[in-house]
Motif scaffolding. Structure first.
Motif, PDB file in Angstrom:
ATOM      1  N   PHE A  11       0.815  -1.216   0.000  1.00  0.00           N
ATOM      2  CA  PHE A  11       0.000   0.000   0.000  1.00  0.00           C
ATOM      3  C   PHE A  11       0.853   1.274   0.000  1.00  0.00           C
ATOM      4  CE2 PHE A  11      -2.542  -3.384   1.900  1.00  0.00           C
ATOM      5  CZ  PHE A  11      -3.711  -3.275   1.169  1.00  0.00           C
ATOM      6  N   ILE A  12       2.188   1.112  -0.134  1.00  0.00           N
ATOM      7  CA  ILE A  12       3.073   2.285  -0.248  1.00  0.00           C
ATOM      8  C   ILE A  12       2.879   2.936  -1.614  1.00  0.00           C
ATOM      9  CG2 ILE A  12       5.513   2.829  -0.634  1.00  0.00           C
ATOM     10  CD1 ILE A  12       4.837   3.019   2.192  1.00  0.00           C
ATOM     11  N   SER A  13       3.009   4.251  -1.673  1.00  0.00           N
ATOM     12  CA  SER A  13       2.808   4.993  -2.921  1.00  0.00           C
ATOM     13  C   SER A  13       3.842   4.605  -3.977  1.00  0.00           C
ATOM     14  CB  SER A  13       2.902   6.497  -2.648  1.00  0.00           C
ATOM     15  OG  SER A  13       4.170   6.816  -2.086  1.00  0.00           O
ATOM     16  N   PRO A  14       3.533   4.807  -5.266  1.00  0.00           N
ATOM     17  CA  PRO A  14       4.477   4.472  -6.339  1.00  0.00           C
ATOM     18  C   PRO A  14       5.738   5.337  -6.262  1.00  0.00           C
ATOM     19  CG  PRO A  14       2.263   4.832  -7.200  1.00  0.00           C
ATOM     20  CD  PRO A  14       2.255   5.305  -5.794  1.00  0.00           C
ATOM     21  N   ARG A  15       6.833   4.806  -6.794  1.00  0.00           N
ATOM     22  CA  ARG A  15       8.074   5.590  -6.847  1.00  0.00           C
ATOM     23  C   ARG A  15       7.821   6.856  -7.665  1.00  0.00           C
ATOM     24  NH1 ARG A  15      13.407   5.945  -6.650  1.00  0.00           N
ATOM     25  NH2 ARG A  15      13.730   4.037  -5.481  1.00  0.00           N
ATOM     26  N   PRO A  16       8.192   8.021  -7.133  1.00  0.00           N
ATOM     27  CA  PRO A  16       7.903   9.284  -7.838  1.00  0.00           C
ATOM     28  C   PRO A  16       8.525   9.354  -9.232  1.00  0.00           C
ATOM     29  CG  PRO A  16       8.538   9.706  -5.560  1.00  0.00           C
ATOM     30  CD  PRO A  16       8.779   8.262  -5.801  1.00  0.00           C
ATOM     31  N   GLN A  17       9.691   8.705  -9.442  1.00  0.00           N
ATOM     32  CA  GLN A  17      10.355   8.779 -10.747  1.00  0.00           C
ATOM     33  C   GLN A  17       9.844   7.738 -11.743  1.00  0.00           C
ATOM     34  OE1 GLN A  17      11.829   8.341  -7.814  1.00  0.00           O
ATOM     35  NE2 GLN A  17      13.495   9.808  -7.456  1.00  0.00           N
ATOM     36  N   VAL A  23      -5.433   3.479  -2.497  1.00  0.00           N
ATOM     37  CA  VAL A  23      -4.652   3.937  -1.342  1.00  0.00           C
ATOM     38  C   VAL A  23      -3.263   4.380  -1.778  1.00  0.00           C
ATOM     39  CG1 VAL A  23      -3.635   3.225   0.855  1.00  0.00           C
ATOM     40  CG2 VAL A  23      -5.957   2.494   0.259  1.00  0.00           C
ATOM     41  N   ARG A  24      -2.620   3.617  -2.647  1.00  0.00           N
ATOM     42  CA  ARG A  24      -1.257   3.924  -3.084  1.00  0.00           C
ATOM     43  C   ARG A  24      -1.192   5.261  -3.812  1.00  0.00           C
ATOM     44  NH1 ARG A  24       0.951   0.986  -6.980  1.00  0.00           N
ATOM     45  NH2 ARG A  24       3.070   1.023  -6.140  1.00  0.00           N
ATOM     46  N   ALA A  25      -2.139   5.505  -4.715  1.00  0.00           N
ATOM     47  CA  ALA A  25      -2.076   6.677  -5.584  1.00  0.00           C
ATOM     48  C   ALA A  25      -2.560   7.946  -4.900  1.00  0.00           C
ATOM     49  CB  ALA A  25      -2.888   6.425  -6.857  1.00  0.00           C
ATOM     50  N   GLY A  26      -3.187   7.826  -3.722  1.00  0.00           N
ATOM     51  CA  GLY A  26      -3.744   9.013  -3.079  1.00  0.00           C
ATOM     52  C   GLY A  26      -5.079   9.425  -3.662  1.00  0.00           C
ATOM     53  N   THR A  27      -5.739   8.493  -4.368  1.00  0.00           N
ATOM     54  CA  THR A  27      -7.039   8.767  -4.978  1.00  0.00           C
ATOM     55  C   THR A  27      -8.121   8.839  -3.891  1.00  0.00           C
ATOM     56  OG1 THR A  27      -6.272   7.412  -6.833  1.00  0.00           O
ATOM     57  CG2 THR A  27      -8.591   8.030  -6.813  1.00  0.00           C
ATOM     58  N   PRO A  28      -9.110   9.717  -4.023  1.00  0.00           N
ATOM     59  CA  PRO A  28     -10.212   9.731  -3.062  1.00  0.00           C
ATOM     60  C   PRO A  28     -10.865   8.344  -2.953  1.00  0.00           C
ATOM     61  CG  PRO A  28     -10.335  11.660  -4.465  1.00  0.00           C
ATOM     62  CD  PRO A  28      -9.250  10.790  -5.027  1.00  0.00           C
ATOM     63  N   ILE A  29     -11.109   7.906  -1.717  1.00  0.00           N
ATOM     64  CA  ILE A  29     -11.612   6.551  -1.493  1.00  0.00           C
ATOM     65  C   ILE A  29     -12.943   6.321  -2.200  1.00  0.00           C
ATOM     66  CG2 ILE A  29     -12.357   4.902   0.251  1.00  0.00           C
ATOM     67  CD1 ILE A  29      -9.359   5.370   0.208  1.00  0.00           C
ATOM     68  N   ASP A  30     -13.830   7.296  -2.177  1.00  0.00           N
ATOM     69  CA  ASP A  30     -15.148   7.090  -2.777  1.00  0.00           C
ATOM     70  C   ASP A  30     -15.107   7.026  -4.304  1.00  0.00           C
ATOM     71  OD1 ASP A  30     -14.590   9.717  -3.297  1.00  0.00           O
ATOM     72  OD2 ASP A  30     -16.353  10.547  -2.264  1.00  0.00           O
ATOM     73  N   ARG A  39      11.103  -1.916   1.790  1.00  0.00           N
ATOM     74  CA  ARG A  39       9.732  -2.392   1.798  1.00  0.00           C
ATOM     75  C   ARG A  39       9.506  -3.432   2.906  1.00  0.00           C
ATOM     76  NH1 ARG A  39       6.321  -1.412  -2.571  1.00  0.00           N
ATOM     77  NH2 ARG A  39       7.257  -0.305  -4.332  1.00  0.00           N
ATOM     78  N   LEU A  40      10.448  -4.352   3.055  1.00  0.00           N
ATOM     79  CA  LEU A  40      10.314  -5.383   4.072  1.00  0.00           C
ATOM     80  C   LEU A  40      10.359  -4.791   5.478  1.00  0.00           C
ATOM     81  CD1 LEU A  40      12.541  -8.235   2.553  1.00  0.00           C
ATOM     82  CD2 LEU A  40      10.063  -7.986   2.462  1.00  0.00           C
ATOM     83  N   LYS A  41      11.044  -3.682   5.644  1.00  0.00           N
ATOM     84  CA  LYS A  41      11.117  -3.033   6.954  1.00  0.00           C
ATOM     85  C   LYS A  41       9.927  -2.114   7.217  1.00  0.00           C
ATOM     86  CE  LYS A  41      15.226  -1.220   6.468  1.00  0.00           C
ATOM     87  NZ  LYS A  41      16.487  -0.510   6.793  1.00  0.00           N
ATOM     88  N   TYR A  42       9.095  -1.929   6.209  1.00  0.00           N
ATOM     89  CA  TYR A  42       7.982  -0.987   6.349  1.00  0.00           C
ATOM     90  C   TYR A  42       6.935  -1.521   7.318  1.00  0.00           C
ATOM     91  CZ  TYR A  42       3.771   1.641   5.214  1.00  0.00           C
ATOM     92  OH  TYR A  42       2.633   2.400   5.310  1.00  0.00           O
ATOM     93  N   ARG A  43       6.384  -0.608   8.133  1.00  0.00           N
ATOM     94  CA  ARG A  43       5.295  -0.927   9.046  1.00  0.00           C
ATOM     95  C   ARG A  43       4.183   0.087   8.808  1.00  0.00           C
ATOM     96  NH1 ARG A  43       8.109  -4.528   8.661  1.00  0.00           N
ATOM     97  NH2 ARG A  43       9.423  -5.552  10.249  1.00  0.00           N
ATOM     98  N   ILE A  44       3.003  -0.404   8.506  1.00  0.00           N
ATOM     99  CA  ILE A  44       1.896   0.468   8.128  1.00  0.00           C
ATOM    100  C   ILE A  44       1.456   1.323   9.311  1.00  0.00           C
ATOM    101  CG2 ILE A  44       0.052  -1.176   8.698  1.00  0.00           C
ATOM    102  CD1 ILE A  44      -1.326  -0.274   6.056  1.00  0.00           C
ATOM    103  N   THR A  45       1.118   2.567   9.039  1.00  0.00           N
ATOM    104  CA  THR A  45       0.651   3.486  10.077  1.00  0.00           C
ATOM    105  C   THR A  45      -0.853   3.318  10.296  1.00  0.00           C
ATOM    106  OG1 THR A  45       0.202   5.235   8.473  1.00  0.00           O
ATOM    107  CG2 THR A  45       2.424   5.146   9.429  1.00  0.00           C
ATOM    108  N   PRO A  46      -1.350   3.708  11.457  1.00  0.00           N
ATOM    109  CA  PRO A  46      -2.800   3.618  11.697  1.00  0.00           C
ATOM    110  C   PRO A  46      -3.613   4.400  10.663  1.00  0.00           C
ATOM    111  CG  PRO A  46      -1.646   3.990  13.766  1.00  0.00           C
ATOM    112  CD  PRO A  46      -0.628   4.134  12.674  1.00  0.00           C
ATOM    113  N   GLU A  47      -3.079   5.531  10.183  1.00  0.00           N
ATOM    114  CA  GLU A  47      -3.793   6.344   9.202  1.00  0.00           C
ATOM    115  C   GLU A  47      -3.943   5.590   7.879  1.00  0.00           C
ATOM    116  OE1 GLU A  47      -2.212   8.675  12.389  1.00  0.00           O
ATOM    117  OE2 GLU A  47      -1.167   7.378  10.921  1.00  0.00           O
ATOM    118  N   ARG A  48      -2.869   4.970   7.414  1.00  0.00           N
ATOM    119  CA  ARG A  48      -2.947   4.240   6.140  1.00  0.00           C
ATOM    120  C   ARG A  48      -3.789   2.977   6.296  1.00  0.00           C
ATOM    121  NH1 ARG A  48      -0.039   4.926   1.402  1.00  0.00           N
ATOM    122  NH2 ARG A  48       1.231   6.464   2.486  1.00  0.00           N
ATOM    123  N   LEU A  49      -3.683   2.315   7.436  1.00  0.00           N
ATOM    124  CA  LEU A  49      -4.515   1.142   7.683  1.00  0.00           C
ATOM    125  C   LEU A  49      -5.994   1.532   7.675  1.00  0.00           C
ATOM    126  CD1 LEU A  49      -4.807  -1.852   8.407  1.00  0.00           C
ATOM    127  CD2 LEU A  49      -4.509  -1.224  10.813  1.00  0.00           C
ATOM    128  N   GLY A  50      -6.301   2.706   8.223  1.00  0.00           N
ATOM    129  CA  GLY A  50      -7.684   3.189   8.189  1.00  0.00           C
ATOM    130  C   GLY A  50      -8.168   3.416   6.777  1.00  0.00           C
TER     131      GLY A  50
END
Length: 536
Positions: free
Chosen positions: A210-216, A400-407, A314-325
Motif C-alpha cells: 500500500f506504499i505509494s508508487p516511486r515518484p520517478q 490507497v497507493r495513488a492518493g485517490t479519493p476513497i469514494d 519495503r520489508l522493513k515498512y510498518r503500516i501506520t494507523p492512518e494508512r490502515l484506516g
C-alpha cells in the motif's frame, strides 16, 4: 318370443362382432394412412409419418445373477456384500500447492482425486463404485484453481458410514496437506453447491503493497502531471514521500543517481499503449533476470542495487494507523449490493448476473511474519464471479497507493468500462462456505448443521502449518507483490491506470475516461473453460 320390433340376440352379437371388426380394421387402416372409411388420410401423409423409421430395439441384459469372476489362479472372486450408503456432507481443508485444482481432471493430480481414492481405500466407497465418482453423487461446494488453497470447503457424497471410525480411516489415507474435518448426514436432495448461501474468502497481502508508487516511475510521473493540472483532488501523502526519500539517500550514499538509472532502463523498453501489461515482460523482474539489451553494465548493476535497497526498505515498512484506516475504508466501499461488471470478464453493465451482494468485509490488524508485515482481508459475499476478489483487492490497494479519493471506487460500479488488473493469486484462499439457510431444514430432519466452528482450532493450526507458511515462503523467495506493483508502476504508457489519477477522480472526470483493455486472450480462454461451473 321377441316381437318383430326387438332385435334378435344373435343379431346383437353379430352386430357387436361386426362393430369390433370395423373398429379394428379402421384402426389398422388409420395406421396405413387411411381413415376409418378406407379413404386416404391427407393429414397422415402431410406429416411424413409414412417415412418414419421403426423404433430401434435395444438388447437388454438378461435377468439373473451376474456372471462369476475368477482370479488368475482360477479361484472365484466373490462380490462385495452390499452395504447401505448415506448422503453426507464432508467438511474439508487443503493446501493446493502441487495440485491441478480441486475438480477431477484425470490423469492430473487433483484434490478430489486424492479424497475419492482415500474414501475407497477406507471402505467408505465400495469397489463396485470405485471407477466413477458420479455413482456416489460426488459434488463440491466451491471450485478452486491450480495452486489455490481452502481452509474450509464442502463436498457432498454417498458414503458407507457404518464404521464409527470412518473419518479417521479416510484421513489416514490422505496426505497431511488434505484433511476432512467432519462428516454430517444430510437429506437426499442436498446439493452442496446450490444450497451454499454464501462464501468467505481470505486474502493475505504484505502491508508494503500500500506504499505509494516511486515518484520517478512512469506512473508516479503521471500522477504528478495530473495533480498539477487538477490540484486539490488527490490526498497528500507525506509518509510515502519520506519512504522514497530515505531510499534515495541510501542510493546517493552509493553514488547512484536514481533518475539516470531509471531513464537508462526506460530507453530499453518499448512504449506501446495498445498492449496489455501481461504482454510486456519487464527485464530484471520475476523469472527474467537477464540484462536488457542496450543497457550498459554500469547502469545494470546500479539498477540491481536500486531494486535491492528498495526491497529491503519495503520489508522493513510498518503500516501506520492512518494508512490502515484508508485500507479499511476502501474495502468497506464494497459492502452491500453493487454492479461488479468491471471486476470480472465479459460482463456488461446491463447483465443482471453482474450484481453481487457483499455481506461483510474486515481488514485485520497487521501481523509480523518472518520480518514482513501482513494484513488479512476477509470478504464474506453471497457469490463471486471470475477474478472478482483479486480485482477488488487491486482497486482498493491502488486507490490507497495513488492518493485517490476513497469514494472514487464507487465510480467503477457505473456503466463506464474500467480496466482493472488482477492482484496476485498468491494471497487468495477460500476460508469457508456458509449454509445458514439449509441448516434450518437439516435440523428439522434431525441432522446436524453444516458448520465449521467446532473445528476452528484444528483449522487454524492447519492454516498456519500448510497454507500460510506456503504463502509466506513463496513471497520471501520470489517477492511476488513487490514485483507486481513495481511492474505496473514502471509500465510505460499504462493508460489503464489513468482511472486513479486526478483527471478522472475529479467531479465529472469519468465522462472523459479512456477505454483500454487489460484483459488478454488467456483470460478469455480461462473464462470460457470455467464459466459453466465456477463462481469464485
Amino acid at each position: 318370443m321377441p316381437t318383430s320390433d326387438e332385435p334378435n340376440c344373435s343379431e346383437l352379437v353379430a352386430g357387436h362382432d361386426v362393430s369390433i371388426q370395423t373398429n379394428h380394421s379402421g384402426r389398422q387402416a388409420k395406421k396405413r394412412g387411411r381413415n376409418q372409411h378406407g379413404k386416404e388420410d391427407v393429414r397422415y401423409h402431410e406429416s411424413g409419418r409414412e417415412n418414419k423409421k421403426p423404433r430401434a430395439k435395444f438388447d437388454r441384459k438378461p435377468w439373473g445373477p451376474k456372471p462369476k469372476v475368477f482370479d488368475q489362479e482360477g479361484n472365484e472372486i466373490l462380490p462385495e456384500p452390499r452395504r447401505p450408503k448415506r448422503k453426507v456432507a464432508c467438511l474439508i481443508g487443503y493446501c493446493g500447492t502441487g495440485y491441478y485444482g480441486m475438480q477431477f481432471n484425470p490423469p492430473l493430480r487433483t484434490i478430489e482425486g486424492d479424497i475419492f481414492n482415500a474414501m475407497v481405500k477406507a471402505g467408505a466407497i465400495s469397489k463396485d463404485n470405485a471407477n466413477d465418482p458420479k455413482k456416489v453423487r460426488f459434488l463440491r461446494s466451491a471450485r478452486t484453481d491450480k495452486g489455490v488453497h481452502a481452509a474450509g470447503n464442502v463436498i457432498s457424497v454417498k458414503l458407507i458410514i457404518e464404521d464409527d471410525d470412518i473419518l479417521e480411516k479416510i484421513n489416514a489415507n490422505l496426505p497431511d496437506t488434505i484433511r476432512i474435518w467432519g462428516i454430517s448426514r444430510v437429506t437426499g436432495g442436498f446439493d452442496c453447491r446450490k444450497h451454499c448461501g454464501s462464501r468467505v474468502y481470505e486474502y493475505l497481502i504484505p502491508s508494503y503493497a500500500f506504499i505509494s508508487p516511486r515518484p520517478q516511475s512512469p506512473f508516479g510521473l503521471r500522477l504528478r502531471e495530473m495533480n498539477s493540472l487538477y490540484p486539490g483532488v488527490m490526498r497528500a501523502d507525506p509518509e510515502g514521500e519520506q519512504f522514497w526519500k530515505s531510499i534515495d539517500e541510501r542510493l546517493a550514499a552509493k553514488s547512484i543517481d536514481v533518475n539516470q538509472v531509471i531513464n537508462a532502463f526506460e530507453k530499453t523498453r518499448a512504449t506501446d499503449k495498445t498492449k496489455s501489461a501481461e504482454e510486456i515482460q519487464i527485464p530484471g523482474e520475476g523469472k527474467d533476470d537477464a540484462k536488457p539489451t542496450g543497457l550498459t553494465e554500469v547502469d545494470w548493476q546500479a539498477y540491481k542495487t536500486l531494486r535491492e535497497i528498495e526491497l529491503d526498505e519495503r520489508l522493513k515498512y510498518r503500516i501506520t494507523p492512518e494508512r490502515l484506516g484508508l485500507v479499511r475504508q476502501a474495502m468497506k466501499i464494497y459492502e452491500g449490493s453493487h454492479n461488479f461488471h468491471n471486476f470480472t470478464l465479459k460482463k456488461s453493465f446491463t447483465d443482471p448476473s453482474a450484481k453481487r451482494f457483499m455481506k461483510n468485509i474486515t481488514v485485520s490488524d497487521p501481523k509480523l511474519i518472518d520480518n514482513t508485515e501482513w494484513l488479512s482481508i476477509k470478504i464474506h459475499g453471497q457469490s463471486f464471479m471470475l477474478h472478482q476478489i483479486r480485482k477488488m483487492i487491486f482497486m482498493a490497494a491502488e486507490t490507497v497507493r495513488a492518493g485517490t479519493p476513497i469514494d472514487h471506487i464507487m465510480d467503477a460500479f457505473l456503466k463506464t468500462r474500467v480496466s482493472i488488473p488482477k492482484a496476485p493469486a498468491l494471497g487468495l484462499l477460500l476460508e469457508r462456505p456458509v449454509f445458514d439457510d439449509i441448516n434450518n431444514r437439516l435440523t428439522s430432519y434431525g441432522h446436524s448443521e453444516i458448520d465449521f466452528k467446532p473445528f476452528d482450532s484444528q483449522i487454524e493450526i492447519f492454516k498456519q502449518n500448510h497454507i500460510y507458511d506456503k504463502i509466506f515462503d513463496i513471497e520471501m523467495k520470489e517477492h511476488t507483490f513487490h514485483s507486481f506493483f513495481n511492474y505496473l508502476d514502471m509500465f510505460n504508457g499504462a493508460t489503464f491506470l489513468d482511472f486513479f489519477t486526478a483527471k478522472y477522480a475529479r467531479e465529472n472526470g469519468m465522462q472523459e475516461i479512456v477505454q483500454t483493455s487489460f484483459e488478454d486472450e488467456e483470460d478469455r480462454e480461462e473464462l470460457d473453460a470455467q464459466a459453466s461451473d465456477r463462481e469464485g
